[in-house]
Scaffold this motif. Sequence first.
Motif, mmCIF file in Angstrom:
data_model
loop_
_atom_site.group_PDB
_atom_site.id
_atom_site.type_symbol
_atom_site.label_atom_id
_atom_site.label_comp_id
_atom_site.label_asym_id
_atom_site.label_seq_id
_atom_site.Cartn_x
_atom_site.Cartn_y
_atom_site.Cartn_z
ATOM 1 N N ALA A 45 0.752 -1.146 0.000
ATOM 2 C CA ALA A 45 0.156 -0.045 0.169
ATOM 3 C C ALA A 45 1.001 1.296 0.027
ATOM 4 O O ALA A 45 0.470 2.446 -0.207
ATOM 5 C CB ALA A 45 -1.101 -0.025 1.208
ATOM 6 N N HIS A 46 1.920 1.031 0.175
ATOM 7 C CA HIS A 46 2.866 2.329 -0.003
ATOM 8 C C HIS A 46 4.473 2.032 -0.381
ATOM 9 O O HIS A 46 5.190 1.467 0.263
ATOM 10 C CB HIS A 46 3.008 3.030 1.321
ATOM 11 C CG HIS A 46 3.869 4.105 1.216
ATOM 12 N ND1 HIS A 46 3.666 5.346 0.991
ATOM 13 C CD2 HIS A 46 5.409 4.433 2.018
ATOM 14 C CE1 HIS A 46 4.481 6.325 1.110
ATOM 15 N NE2 HIS A 46 5.764 5.673 1.582
ATOM 16 N N THR A 47 4.691 2.553 -1.462
ATOM 17 C CA THR A 47 6.058 2.372 -2.040
ATOM 18 C C THR A 47 6.424 3.655 -2.859
ATOM 19 O O THR A 47 5.681 4.318 -3.126
ATOM 20 C CB THR A 47 6.066 1.159 -2.916
ATOM 21 O OG1 THR A 47 7.430 0.918 -3.255
ATOM 22 C CG2 THR A 47 5.348 1.139 -4.095
ATOM 23 N N HIS A 48 7.548 3.802 -3.355
ATOM 24 C CA HIS A 48 8.109 4.727 -4.203
ATOM 25 C C HIS A 48 8.885 3.917 -5.243
ATOM 26 O O HIS A 48 9.964 3.785 -5.038
ATOM 27 C CB HIS A 48 9.223 5.665 -3.656
ATOM 28 C CG HIS A 48 8.712 6.452 -2.368
ATOM 29 N ND1 HIS A 48 8.120 7.547 -2.050
ATOM 30 C CD2 HIS A 48 8.255 5.835 -0.786
ATOM 31 C CE1 HIS A 48 7.856 8.057 -1.176
ATOM 32 N NE2 HIS A 48 7.852 6.839 -0.146
ATOM 33 N N LEU A 49 8.121 3.661 -6.309
ATOM 34 C CA LEU A 49 8.892 2.732 -7.431
ATOM 35 C C LEU A 49 10.118 3.426 -7.883
ATOM 36 O O LEU A 49 11.044 2.793 -8.456
ATOM 37 C CB LEU A 49 8.035 2.174 -8.414
ATOM 38 C CG LEU A 49 6.703 1.459 -7.888
ATOM 39 C CD1 LEU A 49 5.879 1.087 -8.914
ATOM 40 C CD2 LEU A 49 7.438 0.093 -7.248
ATOM 41 N N MET A 184 0.061 10.713 2.620
ATOM 42 C CA MET A 184 1.079 11.695 3.211
ATOM 43 C C MET A 184 1.817 10.967 4.170
ATOM 44 O O MET A 184 1.021 10.117 5.120
ATOM 45 C CB MET A 184 0.088 12.688 3.816
ATOM 46 C CG MET A 184 0.726 13.826 4.354
ATOM 47 S SD MET A 184 -0.338 15.294 4.891
ATOM 48 C CE MET A 184 0.860 16.642 5.228
ATOM 49 N N HIS A 185 3.047 11.280 4.260
ATOM 50 C CA HIS A 185 3.762 10.787 5.333
ATOM 51 C C HIS A 185 3.559 11.394 6.714
ATOM 52 O O HIS A 185 3.911 12.778 6.554
ATOM 53 C CB HIS A 185 5.394 10.773 4.995
ATOM 54 C CG HIS A 185 5.747 9.901 3.787
ATOM 55 N ND1 HIS A 185 6.005 10.955 2.384
ATOM 56 C CD2 HIS A 185 6.218 8.810 3.433
ATOM 57 C CE1 HIS A 185 6.538 10.012 1.560
ATOM 58 N NE2 HIS A 185 6.568 8.665 2.183
ATOM 59 N N VAL A 186 3.163 11.134 7.543
ATOM 60 C CA VAL A 186 2.918 11.655 9.045
ATOM 61 C C VAL A 186 3.326 10.965 10.057
ATOM 62 O O VAL A 186 3.370 9.740 10.061
ATOM 63 C CB VAL A 186 1.075 12.073 9.046
ATOM 64 C CG1 VAL A 186 0.691 12.599 10.280
ATOM 65 C CG2 VAL A 186 0.652 12.636 7.882
ATOM 66 N N VAL A 240 0.619 7.633 6.145
ATOM 67 C CA VAL A 240 1.787 6.550 6.206
ATOM 68 C C VAL A 240 2.460 6.822 7.302
ATOM 69 O O VAL A 240 2.909 7.657 7.736
ATOM 70 C CB VAL A 240 2.523 6.830 4.882
ATOM 71 C CG1 VAL A 240 3.411 5.655 4.757
ATOM 72 C CG2 VAL A 240 1.689 6.231 3.682
ATOM 73 N N HIS A 241 3.025 5.581 8.096
ATOM 74 C CA HIS A 241 3.736 5.681 9.124
ATOM 75 C C HIS A 241 2.887 5.842 10.606
ATOM 76 O O HIS A 241 2.872 4.854 11.331
ATOM 77 C CB HIS A 241 4.886 6.535 9.113
ATOM 78 C CG HIS A 241 5.678 6.269 7.853
ATOM 79 N ND1 HIS A 241 6.370 4.906 7.709
ATOM 80 C CD2 HIS A 241 6.170 6.964 6.750
ATOM 81 C CE1 HIS A 241 7.034 5.205 6.391
ATOM 82 N NE2 HIS A 241 7.014 6.227 6.089
ATOM 83 N N GLY A 242 2.631 6.911 11.092
ATOM 84 C CA GLY A 242 1.935 7.107 12.234
ATOM 85 C C GLY A 242 2.551 6.439 13.367
ATOM 86 O O GLY A 242 1.794 5.776 13.922
ATOM 87 N N THR A 291 6.056 -1.342 2.085
ATOM 88 C CA THR A 291 7.464 -1.493 2.092
ATOM 89 C C THR A 291 8.173 -0.360 2.277
ATOM 90 O O THR A 291 9.316 -0.488 2.700
ATOM 91 C CB THR A 291 7.857 -2.369 1.010
ATOM 92 O OG1 THR A 291 7.833 -1.609 -0.423
ATOM 93 C CG2 THR A 291 7.512 -3.645 0.792
ATOM 94 N N ASP A 292 7.555 0.942 1.753
ATOM 95 C CA ASP A 292 8.260 1.926 1.444
ATOM 96 C C ASP A 292 9.248 1.689 0.387
ATOM 97 O O ASP A 292 9.075 0.815 -0.155
ATOM 98 C CB ASP A 292 9.152 2.658 2.643
ATOM 99 C CG ASP A 292 8.828 4.026 2.882
ATOM 100 O OD1 ASP A 292 8.426 4.978 1.922
ATOM 101 O OD2 ASP A 292 9.199 4.605 4.253
ATOM 102 N N SER A 293 10.082 2.486 0.094
ATOM 103 C CA SER A 293 11.091 1.941 -1.073
ATOM 104 C C SER A 293 12.234 1.382 -0.892
ATOM 105 O O SER A 293 12.735 0.948 -0.004
ATOM 106 C CB SER A 293 11.533 3.516 -1.731
ATOM 107 O OG SER A 293 12.692 4.005 -0.890
HETATM 108 ZN ZN ZN Z 1 7.376 6.853 1.764
#
Ligand code: ZN
Length: 349
Positions: A45-49, A184-186, A240-242, A291-293
């Motif tokens: 659900a969250h990556t930066h390809l 959003m990264h928060v 994202v993160h929290g 996974t994030d990037s």
């Molecule tokens: Zn990220």
Amino acid sequence: MRHGGLLVQGGYVVRTGPLEELRRCYPEAEVVHRGKALTPPVVNAHTHLDLSTTPRFQGPYPAFIRHVIAHRSSRTPAAVRQGLAELQKNGAGAFGDIAYNLEGAAWLVENSPLPGVVYLEVIHRNPQEAEAVASRLAHLVARLQRRSRRLRVGLAPHTPFNVSPPLLKRLSELAQKEGFPLQMHVAESPEETELLTQGRGALQAIPQSLGLPPYQDLPGLTPVRYLAKLGVLGPHLTLVHGVQVDEEEVQMLAQSGSRVVSCPRSNAALDCGEFPWALYLKHGLEVALGTDSLASSPDLDVRNEALALWGKVDPRVLVRAATRSGYRTLGLETPRITRGTPVSQVQSW
Ligand SMILES: [Zn+2]
């Protein structure tokens, strides 16, 4: 289901149920053990390809930000293509991707065979330009959406400190009005909280070192309280993160209907702390996994995020996070394993 099984015949699932029951009903069937879990294809659900060719970094979050800025020229459509190939190799069923530049996003919407959401990253701190920037971005989302085959298009305001308050508010209004999602990264790092509450710390030194104006007019509030005060929390927003949250903030998130994605291996690599699973579960939030990037994680296989927490968090919660919660976070239907499901669509862990 704990200790479950699938009866497979001719490449299709014929029956699902507790393994003991299946054994009783089909005593001649051969039992094949397939690892820790059998699920529909998992969701990242969250990556930066576009960070797929950037060297991997481990160390404090502010140093990671500097690392990513230093390698920004590596964020090309070729990197996106490489990341997408890795997702497919892992058997992912859907993904949520943050696109740093338009070229990479355009390539993805035209080429991705997988469903999901591509969020265009927004970094813009001049409040005077908020209105013009917001309407330009909303047009861009609509234009890309028309070209898209499988993906929805949304926006990713980078962090609470890299987008001006009026822009954040305006993007949130437009997202609700026009129906596009935000991610959003928060509350990722302790340094983010230090910057927002006290206006200082290792993140404050970054713009100055790049010849940019310092972060100004910071809210004096923790990240989630700041977003709540601005009125931008809600089901259109995925946080994202929290990680850096207290119980009252988790309650605010639960009441607002905001969605949450956790990236445990990236949090560990960047000294961000541990996601408080018990708090989120206590307040009924559904958490997805990302996974994030590859710049902060060893691979893009979200099963490995869950396995990193195996034994610490209820495995049923982890399996749900990597499947149903991921599909829901991205606004997709969750596939089910049932009679007639081709066994090729069952993923083993
Ligand atoms: Zn990220």
